[in-house]
Design a protein around this motif. Sequence first.
Motif, mmCIF file in Angstrom:
data_model
loop_
_atom_site.group_PDB
_atom_site.id
_atom_site.type_symbol
_atom_site.label_atom_id
_atom_site.label_comp_id
_atom_site.label_asym_id
_atom_site.label_seq_id
_atom_site.Cartn_x
_atom_site.Cartn_y
_atom_site.Cartn_z
ATOM 1 N N ALA A 199 -11.633 5.427 2.349
ATOM 2 C CA ALA A 199 -11.993 5.951 3.665
ATOM 3 C C ALA A 199 -11.521 5.048 4.786
ATOM 4 O O ALA A 199 -11.226 5.510 5.893
ATOM 5 N N THR A 200 -11.449 3.746 4.525
ATOM 6 C CA THR A 200 -11.061 2.793 5.573
ATOM 7 C C THR A 200 -9.617 2.339 5.471
ATOM 8 O O THR A 200 -9.171 1.565 6.319
ATOM 9 N N ASP A 201 -8.899 2.799 4.469
ATOM 10 C CA ASP A 201 -7.496 2.420 4.298
ATOM 11 C C ASP A 201 -6.655 3.075 5.392
ATOM 12 O O ASP A 201 -6.516 4.298 5.448
ATOM 13 N N THR A 202 -6.094 2.266 6.281
ATOM 14 C CA THR A 202 -5.348 2.810 7.425
ATOM 15 C C THR A 202 -4.019 3.438 7.032
ATOM 16 O O THR A 202 -3.384 4.091 7.854
ATOM 17 N N GLN A 203 -3.585 3.232 5.771
ATOM 18 C CA GLN A 203 -2.344 3.850 5.317
ATOM 19 C C GLN A 203 -2.590 5.214 4.682
ATOM 20 O O GLN A 203 -1.639 5.893 4.310
ATOM 21 N N ARG A 204 -3.828 5.612 4.569
ATOM 22 C CA ARG A 204 -4.170 6.878 3.943
ATOM 23 C C ARG A 204 -4.693 7.857 4.979
ATOM 24 O O ARG A 204 -5.308 7.473 5.973
ATOM 25 N N LEU A 205 -4.464 9.111 4.704
ATOM 26 C CA LEU A 205 -4.985 10.193 5.526
ATOM 27 C C LEU A 205 -5.968 10.984 4.679
ATOM 28 O O LEU A 205 -5.591 11.547 3.645
ATOM 29 N N ALA A 206 -7.237 11.000 5.086
ATOM 30 C CA ALA A 206 -8.276 11.727 4.350
ATOM 31 C C ALA A 206 -8.267 11.319 2.882
ATOM 32 O O ALA A 206 -8.207 12.156 1.985
ATOM 33 N N PHE A 207 -8.294 9.997 2.640
ATOM 34 C CA PHE A 207 -8.399 9.377 1.321
ATOM 35 C C PHE A 207 -7.103 9.416 0.513
ATOM 36 O O PHE A 207 -7.001 8.737 -0.504
ATOM 37 N N ALA A 208 -6.102 10.199 0.905
ATOM 38 C CA ALA A 208 -4.917 10.404 0.072
ATOM 39 C C ALA A 208 -3.721 9.639 0.619
ATOM 40 O O ALA A 208 -3.578 9.434 1.831
ATOM 41 N N ALA A 209 -2.840 9.231 -0.312
ATOM 42 C CA ALA A 209 -1.608 8.560 0.098
ATOM 43 C C ALA A 209 -0.586 9.550 0.626
ATOM 44 O O ALA A 209 0.283 9.186 1.420
ATOM 45 N N ALA A 210 -0.653 10.805 0.193
ATOM 46 C CA ALA A 210 0.320 11.806 0.636
ATOM 47 C C ALA A 210 -0.325 13.185 0.601
ATOM 48 O O ALA A 210 -1.110 13.505 -0.305
ATOM 49 N N TRP A 211 0.051 14.008 1.606
ATOM 50 C CA TRP A 211 -0.451 15.381 1.704
ATOM 51 C C TRP A 211 0.727 16.323 1.966
ATOM 52 O O TRP A 211 1.668 15.982 2.685
ATOM 53 N N GLN A 212 0.588 17.511 1.402
ATOM 54 C CA GLN A 212 1.473 18.629 1.732
ATOM 55 C C GLN A 212 0.600 19.859 1.920
ATOM 56 O O GLN A 212 -0.173 20.212 1.016
ATOM 57 N N VAL A 213 0.704 20.473 3.083
ATOM 58 C CA VAL A 213 -0.159 21.607 3.423
ATOM 59 C C VAL A 213 0.709 22.744 3.928
ATOM 60 O O VAL A 213 1.627 22.533 4.736
ATOM 61 N N LEU A 214 0.409 23.931 3.447
ATOM 62 C CA LEU A 214 1.083 25.143 3.900
ATOM 63 C C LEU A 214 0.031 26.202 4.192
ATOM 64 O O LEU A 214 -0.729 26.596 3.301
ATOM 65 N N LEU A 215 -0.033 26.638 5.459
ATOM 66 C CA LEU A 215 -0.967 27.679 5.880
ATOM 67 C C LEU A 215 -0.168 28.902 6.313
ATOM 68 O O LEU A 215 0.826 28.778 7.033
ATOM 69 N N ARG A 216 -0.644 30.065 5.911
ATOM 70 C CA ARG A 216 0.044 31.306 6.268
ATOM 71 C C ARG A 216 -0.902 32.225 7.035
ATOM 72 O O ARG A 216 -2.025 32.471 6.599
ATOM 73 N N TYR A 217 -0.430 32.682 8.168
ATOM 74 C CA TYR A 217 -1.078 33.697 8.999
ATOM 75 C C TYR A 217 -2.523 33.354 9.383
ATOM 76 O O TYR A 217 -3.403 34.215 9.335
ATOM 77 N N PRO A 218 -2.803 32.119 9.792
ATOM 78 C CA PRO A 218 -4.146 31.850 10.333
ATOM 79 C C PRO A 218 -4.322 32.554 11.678
ATOM 80 O O PRO A 218 -3.363 32.770 12.430
ATOM 81 N N ARG A 219 -5.560 32.875 11.988
ATOM 82 C CA ARG A 219 -5.869 33.616 13.209
ATOM 83 C C ARG A 219 -7.269 33.236 13.663
ATOM 84 O O ARG A 219 -8.159 33.049 12.832
ATOM 85 N N GLY A 220 -7.453 33.098 14.986
ATOM 86 C CA GLY A 220 -8.766 32.708 15.476
ATOM 87 C C GLY A 220 -8.971 33.061 16.928
ATOM 88 O O GLY A 220 -8.039 33.477 17.635
ATOM 89 N N GLN A 221 -10.218 32.890 17.386
ATOM 90 C CA GLN A 221 -10.614 33.163 18.759
ATOM 91 C C GLN A 221 -11.038 31.860 19.420
ATOM 92 O O GLN A 221 -11.885 31.141 18.882
ATOM 93 N N VAL A 222 -10.444 31.563 20.580
ATOM 94 C CA VAL A 222 -10.796 30.368 21.342
ATOM 95 C C VAL A 222 -10.844 30.747 22.818
ATOM 96 O O VAL A 222 -9.835 31.191 23.383
ATOM 97 N N GLY A 223 -12.011 30.560 23.429
ATOM 98 C CA GLY A 223 -12.146 30.844 24.852
ATOM 99 C C GLY A 223 -11.775 32.264 25.225
ATOM 100 O O GLY A 223 -11.218 32.499 26.302
ATOM 101 N N GLY A 224 -12.070 33.212 24.360
ATOM 102 C CA GLY A 224 -11.720 34.598 24.618
ATOM 103 C C GLY A 224 -10.297 34.952 24.269
ATOM 104 O O GLY A 224 -9.930 36.128 24.282
ATOM 105 N N HIS A 225 -9.456 33.960 23.971
ATOM 106 C CA HIS A 225 -8.072 34.191 23.585
ATOM 107 C C HIS A 225 -7.952 34.318 22.067
ATOM 108 O O HIS A 225 -8.732 33.720 21.315
ATOM 109 N N THR A 226 -6.973 35.073 21.633
ATOM 110 C CA THR A 226 -6.681 35.221 20.211
ATOM 111 C C THR A 226 -5.455 34.390 19.868
ATOM 112 O O THR A 226 -4.379 34.604 20.424
ATOM 113 N N LEU A 227 -5.643 33.428 18.936
ATOM 114 C CA LEU A 227 -4.556 32.553 18.503
ATOM 115 C C LEU A 227 -4.134 32.947 17.094
ATOM 116 O O LEU A 227 -4.981 33.191 16.232
ATOM 117 N N ALA A 228 -2.836 32.996 16.871
ATOM 118 C CA ALA A 228 -2.315 33.348 15.546
ATOM 119 C C ALA A 228 -0.965 32.682 15.354
ATOM 120 O O ALA A 228 -0.257 32.382 16.326
#
Length: 726
Positions: A199-228
Motif C-alpha cells: 500500500a505504501t510502495d510508491t512504485q506500485r499503483l493499487a498494490f500492483a506493479a503493473a495494470w492493464q485495463v480495458l473499459l467498453r461503452y461506460p456511461r454515466g450522469q454528472v451534473g445533469g449531463h450524460t457522459l459516454a
Amino acid sequence: MPTQATTAPAAIAPSPHRRWGRWLLVGLGLLVVGFALAIWLGLDPWLRRTLEKQVAQKTHGQYQLTISRLKTNLWARTLHLRGVALHPTPRPLADTLPRVQLRLARLDLSGVGLLALLRRQTVPVDSLTLDSLQVAVLALARRPAPHPTPPFYQQLPVRLGYLALRHAGGSWGPAAAPVAQLPSAEVVAHEVLFTSAGATDTQRLAFAAAWQVLLRYPRGQVGGHTLALAKARFSTQRKSLVLDSVSIEPPAPRQGKPGATQVALLLPHLRFTRLRAATWQHQHRFRADSLVVQQPRLAFRPPVVAPPPLWQLIAPLARRADISHLLINDAFMAITGLRHQPVARHIYAAGHAIRVDSLGGQADQGRVLYARNWTARSGRLTAVFQAPAYPASIERVALDTKAGTLRLTGLALRPVFSPAQLNQRSGHQTTQLRVYMTELRAQGLDFGLLSDHSHVRIARLTAESPWIGLSSDGRGPLGKRPSVITPEAMRKLHLHMEVGRLDLRNGTIATRYRGIETPRVGTLNINRLNATLRNVSNNPRHQTMTHPLTGSATAYVQGRSYLQVHLTAPLLDPEGRHHLWGSFGASPLSILNPMVTPTKLLAFKSGEVQRIAFDMQASRRGVAGTMWASYTDLKIEFFKYKEGELKKPLFTRLTNGLLNGLVIRDNNPRPSGRFVTGDMRTRREPRNSVFSAWRQGLISGGLHSVGVPQKMAQKLSQSQKTVPLP
C-alpha cells in the motif's frame, strides 16, 4: 545337536513388540486414509458453508452469500468457485454498508500457500482469475459503521502473481434508472502485493506493479449531463491512457440546474503518454509528458456565476497537475447563450509546461492559462454583433504567447440591414458600419495580463488595408444616448487598454449618406489612409495631460486632395478636450459634389483649392478654431428636387446669382492681396461621434472663409432638421 534343536524355534518366533508395531502402522494408515476421505468428502461443503456464514457474520446480517459450487485441490493448491452471488438482505438490522449486488460466474485460484495461510503470514498465490463478474451498486451506506475495522489487506495479506478480471460489468444507482453503467471491462494485474508494504510502495499503483485495463461503452450522469465513451484503455507498462469516442450531452431543455454550465462534446480520441499513475496515487499529483486531443467538437454555455479557477475544480482529484505538452488538433468550439454567438473552427493549439495548481494560476509566475507558452492557429471564426444586425468573421488566427504576437487575417463585418432598416429597428438615426481588413497584427501583447486581469497591453498594433464603410440615413430623430466614439468615452471603458503604437496602413473610409431632401445617396471617400497613434491608453499612470494620445495621418480625399492631420488628446480629460490640426492639398472643389449635391442640393460649379489649413480646439461643449483656405474662381449653385430630378427654377437661378455675386468670395486671397480666415465655431452634440464634431467644425470654418456670416455658418454646420422615420 540337542542344543541346536532346542534353540531354533525360539529364534523364529515373532516378538510381541513387533506384532504391536505392525498393528500400529496399519491403524495409522487407516486413520490417514479416513482423514483424507473425510477431507475429500467434507472439506468443500464445509468451506462453502463457512464462507457463506462468515459473510453474514462480518456484515452483521446485511449481506447474504451463495455459492453454487466450490471445489478444492489441496495437492494442487487450487480453489474453484462457480455461481457466486452476493446480495443485500431485504431488511437488515444495520445499514452501515453500501447496497451492492454481485454475481460471479467463476473464480479460479491457483498456487495458494497453505502453510503461510495456516500461520497467518503473507499468503503467496500464483494467480486469481475472475470471469463474468457483474456488480450493481444500488445505494451508499446511510450511516458509518460503529466499529471501523482495519483494511482488508491488513487482515489477510496476500502476494498475488497474476490477477485477471474478464467479462466484467456493473452499474451505479437504482436498478430502474442507474446513474452510471459499465457494460464490459477487462482488467489484468501483475505482482500484486496486497499488504501494508504494498500500500505504501510508491512504485506500485493499487498494490500492483503493473495494470492493464480495458473499459467498453461506460456511461454515466454528472451534473445533469450524460457522459459516454466507446473505449478506455489504461496501461502502466506503456504509461498511457487512451479514450475513444467521448461524448457529453447537456440536460434536456428546462432540465438541469438553472444558470449552470452546459456542455455538449464529441471527442473522437484523447491520449495521455508517459503517465505517472503511481505518483498520482501516492503524491496526489497528476503527471504526464503529453496529452493529445483529436478533433474535439465543443458547444459550451457558460454559467451565470463565474466558476472557481481550474486548480480548485481539480483539487478533489489532484493537488497539482503537470503536463509537459498539450496538443489540440482540429477543434471546433461554439459558445452558446451569448449575444455574440462566437464560433471557432479548425483550432490547432499547443501548450508547453502546463502546471495547474494555486501557484501555476498566479499572474506573477510567467504563465498564461497555466502554461509557459501557447502557440495556436485556427480557421474561420464567426460572431454576431447587435444580433442579428452585424455578422462578423475572421478567416485565420495565429498567436504565440511567448513571442507576444497575435495575427488576425481576413476580418469582415457585414451588415444585414440597410441604414433605413437600422433606423426603424432602433427608433433613431443609426450609422451602418461595414468593415474589411486584410490583417490585424499585435506585437508585444501581454497575454498573461489579458488572461489574468482582462487588461489589454500591446506594444504595437498594425491594421493592414482596412476598408471602413459608413452609411447613414438622415430620416428619423437622433438617439438619446451619448455617443461612445468620443475621447471622453475612454474614461467609462471597463476594459483597461494600453496600446503603445497603433498603425493603420493603406486604409479606406467610404461614407454614404441619404439626406432628408432627396432619396439620392451622397458619397465621399478617403483613401490611401496611413495613420499612427501613440499612447492609446486609459491607464491613469500613462494617460495624462502632459502625456496624451498623439497621432498623425495622411490620406487623399476622393483620391485627389492630399490630407495631412495631427492630433493630441488626453483621453482621460472629463471635458473631452483635444487638439486637431492639419491641411488639405490642391484639388478642385467639385470633388465634394458627390456628397453635397444629393444631400444638400448644392454644387461647386467651379473653384480650385491651392491649400486649406486648419487648427481646431474641441471639447464636450463645442469646437473652436481657425481655417485658412486659399482658392480661386469659386462658384456655387443650389438646386430644387422635383419629380425625381434636380432642377434650377427661375427663383433658384436668381438666388444663385445673388449669392455668388454678393456673398461668396470667389478668390482668397482677394485681388487686393487681403487674406481672409474663417472661424470654426460650432456646438458639440453629445449624441454624435467626435468625427461629426470635426466635420461640423470644418464646414463652419469653410463657409465662413468663403463669405458666409459666422453665425449663419455655425447654424448651417450644426443644422439638425429631422423628419419622421421612413
